[in-house]
Design a protein around this motif. Structure first.
Motif, PDB file in Angstrom:
ATOM      1  N   ASP A 154       3.593  10.182   1.227  1.00 31.45           N
ATOM      2  CA  ASP A 154       3.955   8.990   1.993  1.00 31.45           C
ATOM      3  C   ASP A 154       5.475   8.940   2.168  1.00 31.45           C
ATOM      4  OD1 ASP A 154       4.154   6.448   3.135  1.00 31.45           O
ATOM      5  OD2 ASP A 154       2.674   5.568   1.780  1.00 31.45           O
ATOM      6  N   THR A 155       5.907   8.702   3.402  1.00 25.02           N
ATOM      7  CA  THR A 155       7.351   8.586   3.642  1.00 25.02           C
ATOM      8  C   THR A 155       7.910   7.283   3.076  1.00 25.02           C
ATOM      9  OG1 THR A 155       6.943   7.637   5.834  1.00 25.02           O
ATOM     10  CG2 THR A 155       7.263  10.020   5.722  1.00 25.02           C
ATOM     11  N   VAL A 156       7.046   6.319   2.808  1.00 26.30           N
ATOM     12  CA  VAL A 156       7.453   5.107   2.092  1.00 26.30           C
ATOM     13  C   VAL A 156       7.287   5.380   0.602  1.00 26.30           C
ATOM     14  CG1 VAL A 156       7.056   2.643   1.759  1.00 26.30           C
ATOM     15  CG2 VAL A 156       6.714   3.662   4.026  1.00 26.30           C
ATOM     16  N   LYS A 157       8.395   5.470  -0.108  1.00 26.88           N
ATOM     17  CA  LYS A 157       8.388   5.881  -1.502  1.00 26.88           C
ATOM     18  C   LYS A 157       8.156   4.695  -2.442  1.00 26.88           C
ATOM     19  CE  LYS A 157       9.236  10.028  -0.141  1.00 26.88           C
ATOM     20  NZ  LYS A 157       8.094  10.984  -0.088  1.00 26.88           N
ATOM     21  N   LEU A 158       7.800   5.013  -3.663  1.00 33.89           N
ATOM     22  CA  LEU A 158       7.634   3.960  -4.669  1.00 33.89           C
ATOM     23  C   LEU A 158       8.938   3.196  -4.888  1.00 33.89           C
ATOM     24  CD1 LEU A 158       5.391   5.852  -7.245  1.00 33.89           C
ATOM     25  CD2 LEU A 158       4.703   3.903  -5.826  1.00 33.89           C
ATOM     26  N   SER A 159      10.060   3.882  -4.775  1.00 30.04           N
ATOM     27  CA  SER A 159      11.350   3.198  -4.915  1.00 30.04           C
ATOM     28  C   SER A 159      11.564   2.192  -3.789  1.00 30.04           C
ATOM     29  CB  SER A 159      12.488   4.217  -4.950  1.00 30.04           C
ATOM     30  OG  SER A 159      12.483   5.023  -3.778  1.00 30.04           O
ATOM     31  N   ASP A 160      11.060   2.499  -2.585  1.00 32.02           N
ATOM     32  CA  ASP A 160      11.148   1.543  -1.474  1.00 32.02           C
ATOM     33  C   ASP A 160      10.332   0.289  -1.778  1.00 32.02           C
ATOM     34  OD1 ASP A 160      12.603   3.490  -0.047  1.00 32.02           O
ATOM     35  OD2 ASP A 160      10.787   4.310   0.861  1.00 32.02           O
ATOM     36  N   ILE A 161       9.147   0.507  -2.340  1.00 34.02           N
ATOM     37  CA  ILE A 161       8.274  -0.618  -2.686  1.00 34.02           C
ATOM     38  C   ILE A 161       8.940  -1.492  -3.740  1.00 34.02           C
ATOM     39  CG2 ILE A 161       6.036  -1.214  -3.710  1.00 34.02           C
ATOM     40  CD1 ILE A 161       4.928   1.359  -2.401  1.00 34.02           C
ATOM     41  N   LYS A 162       9.541  -0.856  -4.718  1.00 39.19           N
ATOM     42  CA  LYS A 162      10.256  -1.592  -5.756  1.00 39.19           C
ATOM     43  C   LYS A 162      11.385  -2.427  -5.149  1.00 39.19           C
ATOM     44  CE  LYS A 162      11.403  -2.313 -10.189  1.00 39.19           C
ATOM     45  NZ  LYS A 162      10.541  -3.041 -11.126  1.00 39.19           N
ATOM     46  N   GLN A 163      12.151  -1.837  -4.231  1.00 40.81           N
ATOM     47  CA  GLN A 163      13.265  -2.549  -3.608  1.00 40.81           C
ATOM     48  C   GLN A 163      12.782  -3.694  -2.724  1.00 40.81           C
ATOM     49  OE1 GLN A 163      15.888   0.200  -1.589  1.00 40.81           O
ATOM     50  NE2 GLN A 163      16.053   1.529  -3.386  1.00 40.81           N
TER      51      GLN A 163
ATOM     52  N   ILE B  72       3.228   5.608 -10.732  1.00 36.34           N
ATOM     53  CA  ILE B  72       3.455   4.208 -10.361  1.00 36.34           C
ATOM     54  C   ILE B  72       4.186   3.474 -11.473  1.00 36.34           C
ATOM     55  CG2 ILE B  72       2.274   2.028  -9.880  1.00 36.34           C
ATOM     56  CD1 ILE B  72       0.065   3.732  -8.484  1.00 36.34           C
ATOM     57  N   GLU B  73       3.736   3.656 -12.686  1.00 34.11           N
ATOM     58  CA  GLU B  73       4.346   2.943 -13.811  1.00 34.11           C
ATOM     59  C   GLU B  73       5.755   3.448 -14.097  1.00 34.11           C
ATOM     60  OE1 GLU B  73       1.429   3.363 -16.896  1.00 34.11           O
ATOM     61  OE2 GLU B  73       0.223   1.669 -16.139  1.00 34.11           O
ATOM     62  N   ASP B  74       6.008   4.735 -13.881  1.00 36.98           N
ATOM     63  CA  ASP B  74       7.363   5.276 -14.059  1.00 36.98           C
ATOM     64  C   ASP B  74       8.339   4.654 -13.074  1.00 36.98           C
ATOM     65  OD1 ASP B  74       6.524   6.849 -16.132  1.00 36.98           O
ATOM     66  OD2 ASP B  74       6.535   8.734 -15.022  1.00 36.98           O
ATOM     67  N   ALA B  75       7.809   4.159 -11.929  1.00 34.37           N
ATOM     68  CA  ALA B  75       8.648   3.492 -10.930  1.00 34.37           C
ATOM     69  C   ALA B  75       8.822   2.006 -11.236  1.00 34.37           C
ATOM     70  CB  ALA B  75       8.045   3.674  -9.536  1.00 34.37           C
TER      71      ALA B  75
ATOM     72  N   TYR C  86       1.928   1.252   8.761  1.00 36.61           N
ATOM     73  CA  TYR C  86       2.345   1.278   7.350  1.00 36.61           C
ATOM     74  C   TYR C  86       3.780   1.769   7.172  1.00 36.61           C
ATOM     75  CZ  TYR C  86      -2.474   0.304   6.228  1.00 36.61           C
ATOM     76  OH  TYR C  86      -3.703  -0.308   6.143  1.00 36.61           O
ATOM     77  N   SER C  87       4.611   1.538   8.154  1.00 36.99           N
ATOM     78  CA  SER C  87       6.031   1.841   7.983  1.00 36.99           C
ATOM     79  C   SER C  87       6.648   0.792   7.050  1.00 36.99           C
ATOM     80  CB  SER C  87       6.741   1.846   9.341  1.00 36.99           C
ATOM     81  OG  SER C  87       6.569   0.601   9.991  1.00 36.99           O
ATOM     82  N   ALA C  88       7.847   1.087   6.570  1.00 36.75           N
ATOM     83  CA  ALA C  88       8.441   0.256   5.509  1.00 36.75           C
ATOM     84  C   ALA C  88       8.962  -1.083   6.021  1.00 36.75           C
ATOM     85  CB  ALA C  88       9.560   1.022   4.815  1.00 36.75           C
TER      86      ALA C  88
ATOM     87  N   ARG D 169       0.844  -1.198   0.000  1.00 33.34           N
ATOM     88  CA  ARG D 169       0.000   0.000   0.000  1.00 33.34           C
ATOM     89  C   ARG D 169       0.880   1.248   0.000  1.00 33.34           C
ATOM     90  NH1 ARG D 169      -5.431   1.326   3.597  1.00 33.34           N
ATOM     91  NH2 ARG D 169      -6.121   3.035   2.266  1.00 33.34           N
ATOM     92  N   TRP D 170       0.405   2.266  -0.748  1.00 32.61           N
ATOM     93  CA  TRP D 170       1.125   3.540  -0.879  1.00 32.61           C
ATOM     94  C   TRP D 170       0.117   4.663  -0.746  1.00 32.61           C
ATOM     95  CZ3 TRP D 170       1.624   6.779  -5.652  1.00 32.61           C
ATOM     96  CH2 TRP D 170       2.597   7.782  -5.513  1.00 32.61           C
TER      97      TRP D 170
END
Length: 388
Positions: free
Chosen positions: A12-21, A52-55, A363-365, A6-7
């Motif tokens: 959000d302090t949890v970035k899309l790059s974090d989700i990708k990683q 989202i898709e750019d990430a 919802y922290s990373a 979830r984002w």
């Protein structure tokens, strides 16, 4: 299971790059900046989808397009609000997004009495304490007729605890209950909150279910026409609170839901935490029973306590057997030939995230990363052992 996170958008302090990683391939989000009940415009949907898709990720599920209180109550401009909802569905389908989670909980989304409850290992968890809920209703909110909602023992404990609490502890409890997540409700004051709850004074469980059935019979045909799967989230906690009726909390409630309108678009978000907080729910059995209507998975575990309290445990611990749950999910996926979107829900705040509490509670990373890794390993172990 498709792994998602979830984002909450750009703030959000949890970035899309974090989700990708983290290894997830999908994102679960919404247009959190759009007020509850307003139209989701195509250009606004496309803006979030592009980010989202750019990430390098996919917008797997919308969570949620919130339902306005007037629809839940079937009052005032509810018909116009339903038409707005239908158009929002058409707009998200036009943008290629075909999965929508929603809930029908009155006034509040999920409710907890503690957002940062310290565990033995010093990480923090979400917690619902029934005594503190009674304390809030009796002595902070001062709700009428609250005595009928709790046992004398719970009320006596609540009175004793209230007298022992500092003003800061009372404020912490009030904030925990009244501060909403983005896209649900704004932060509320006690007077506004009481006024919102008062609208439900004469609304029974049967009334609210009838209002849900009316809503679904209006919107599900639009969803089906546009290839959208609608997935209701169970009530959390799965008990009546604040004098409000809760109507999606058990197997029989889900039976009612699927019978409101017979359509593959009328489905379920199977949340193992919400449903698992109710001791009578047999989760693997329910997964098998509703196998054709489950469109989305929230996998988390709660530790139930004797008096109805619970806290968010590690994903593989707690009161529900996550092995049997995941095995049941993998079986229905195999039978249906699908990969259901799943997100690890409500992780603990731990490690570096303990120093950065700006993330939304639950919802922290890192805590969700741990949950995702554990669930990923459990899935792989089950598949490798050929038990499904």
């Amino acid at each position: 299971m498709q792994e998602t996170f979830r984002w909450f958008g750009e703030s959000d302090t949890v970035k899309l790059s974090d989700i990708k990683q983290a290894g997830a391939t999908g994102v679960v989000t919404a247009l959190h900046h759009i007020p509850n009940g307003e139209l989701w415009e195509v250009h606004e949907i496309k803006k979030v989808k592009k980010a989202i898709e750019d990430a390098g990720l996919e917008w797997s599920f919308i969570e949620s397009i919130p339902i306005h209180e007037n629809i839940k109550l079937r009052i005032k401009d509810y018909k116009e609000r339903i038409e707005i909802y239908k158009q929002s569905l058409r707009n998200v389908a036009q943008c290629g997004i075909k999965n929508v989670c929603y809930n029908f909980m009155p006034v509040l989304d999920w409710t907890r009495t503690h957002l940062f409850w310290e565990l033995e290992d010093k990480s923090t968890a979400l917690r619902f304490d029934k005594v503190e809920m009674a304390l809030f209703e009796c002595f902070i909110m001062k709700r009428d007729d609250v005595e009928s909602s709790y046992t004398p023992n719970i009320l006596e404990q609540a009175k004793t605890r209230f007298n022992e609490m500092t003003s800061q502890e009372k404020q912490r409890l009030e904030d925990s209950i009244l501060k909403g997540l983005p896209g649900t409700v704004e932060d509320l004051t006690i007077p506004v909150f009481k006024a919102m709850i008062a609208q439900y004074k004469n609304v029974s469980h049967a009334d609210l279910k009838a209002n849900l059935a009316y809503f679904l019979n209006e919107v599900i045909p639009v969803a089906e026409e546009n290839g959208i799967k609608m997935a209701i989230h169970p009530d959390d906690p799965p008990i009546d609170i604040l004098g409000l009726p809760r109507i999606i909390k058990s197997e029989s409630d889900l039976d009612d839901l699927v019978n409101f309108i017979d359509s593959p678009s009328n489905g379920i978000t199977f949340c193992t935490g919400s449903l698992g907080a109710h001791p009578e729910n047999d989760l693997p059995k329910m997964i098998e029973k509703f196998k054709d209507r489950i469109h989305f998975l929230h996998l988390r575990n709660v530790k139930r306590e004797a008096n109805g309290s619970f806290y968010e445990d590690n994903h593989l611990d707690g009161s529900s057997d996550m092995y049997e749950i995941v095995k049941a999910v993998l079986k229905i996926e195999k039978a249906r030939g699908v990969s259901l979107p799943m997100r690890p829900d409500h992780g603990h705040q731990m490690l570096h995230d303990l120093e950065n509490r700006k993330a939304y509670a639950g919802y922290s990373a890192i805590g969700r990363l741990r949950g995702l890794a554990e669930l990923r390993g459990l899935k792989l172990g089950i598949l490798k052992s050929d038990v499904v």
